[in-house]
Design a protein around this motif. Sequence first.
Motif, PDB file in Angstrom:
ATOM      1  N   SER A  58      58.770   3.796  26.852  1.00 13.83           N
ATOM      2  CA  SER A  58      57.438   3.233  27.046  1.00 13.83           C
ATOM      3  C   SER A  58      56.934   2.577  25.773  1.00 13.83           C
ATOM      4  CB  SER A  58      56.464   4.322  27.482  1.00 13.83           C
ATOM      5  OG  SER A  58      55.195   3.778  27.692  1.00 13.83           O
ATOM      6  N   GLU A  60      53.938   1.288  24.943  1.00 14.59           N
ATOM      7  CA  GLU A  60      52.491   1.144  24.936  1.00 14.59           C
ATOM      8  C   GLU A  60      51.916   1.688  23.641  1.00 14.59           C
ATOM      9  OE1 GLU A  60      51.410   3.150  28.518  1.00 14.59           O
ATOM     10  OE2 GLU A  60      52.522   1.732  29.753  1.00 14.59           O
ATOM     11  N   ARG A  63      52.330   5.350  20.960  1.00 16.14           N
ATOM     12  CA  ARG A  63      53.595   6.068  21.103  1.00 16.14           C
ATOM     13  C   ARG A  63      54.189   6.326  19.729  1.00 16.14           C
ATOM     14  NH1 ARG A  63      54.426   8.185  26.183  1.00 16.14           N
ATOM     15  NH2 ARG A  63      53.489   6.786  27.655  1.00 16.14           N
ATOM     16  N   ARG A 106      53.750  -0.563  36.493  1.00 12.46           N
ATOM     17  CA  ARG A 106      54.792   0.228  37.160  1.00 12.46           C
ATOM     18  C   ARG A 106      54.491   0.343  38.650  1.00 12.46           C
ATOM     19  NH1 ARG A 106      58.033   2.852  33.720  1.00 12.46           N
ATOM     20  NH2 ARG A 106      57.417   2.917  31.553  1.00 12.46           N
TER      21      ARG A 106
END
Length: 157
Positions: A58, A60, A63, A106
């Motif tokens: 991921s 984004e 993180r 998603r």
Amino acid sequence: MLKLSSLRSIRCIAVVAWSCALATPAISADVFVSVTGVRNASGTVLACLWSSGWGFPSCEEGRSNVRQVKIPAVQGTVSFLFENVPDGKYAISVGHDQNNDGVLERHRFLKYPIEGAGVSNYNTPPRFIPLHHEATFPVKGPAVTEISIPMHYPPDD
């Protein structure tokens, strides 16, 4: 007295050697990345360079990735550079944020990306989300490491 003086000399040499070792810069390299197969020029291409698997793939905000890059999308190939990457093993994840909202959309139930996505070491779409160790590649300075990552899109409905 001679023994005490010798011990002080050895200790002094050890401290100087340790200081020099800490002051020596770590070897690093640049990682040149080409993302191929970008569908259109809408939005941005997000890329994350990972040193560990926590949160992978991921890409984004917030993180634990090493670095994140946002590049305006262009149809075809997008290229960029991660500079001064320390020697080690890394993985890269990319996503085409076509609506430019900062999130890779998603599927509502199945959770696979419905915008373009890709990871290092995968030239065909993976059947499952790859693990970090499956996507890693070595970086060894001072040479430039070149990585090509194809962007994969889900089939149009």
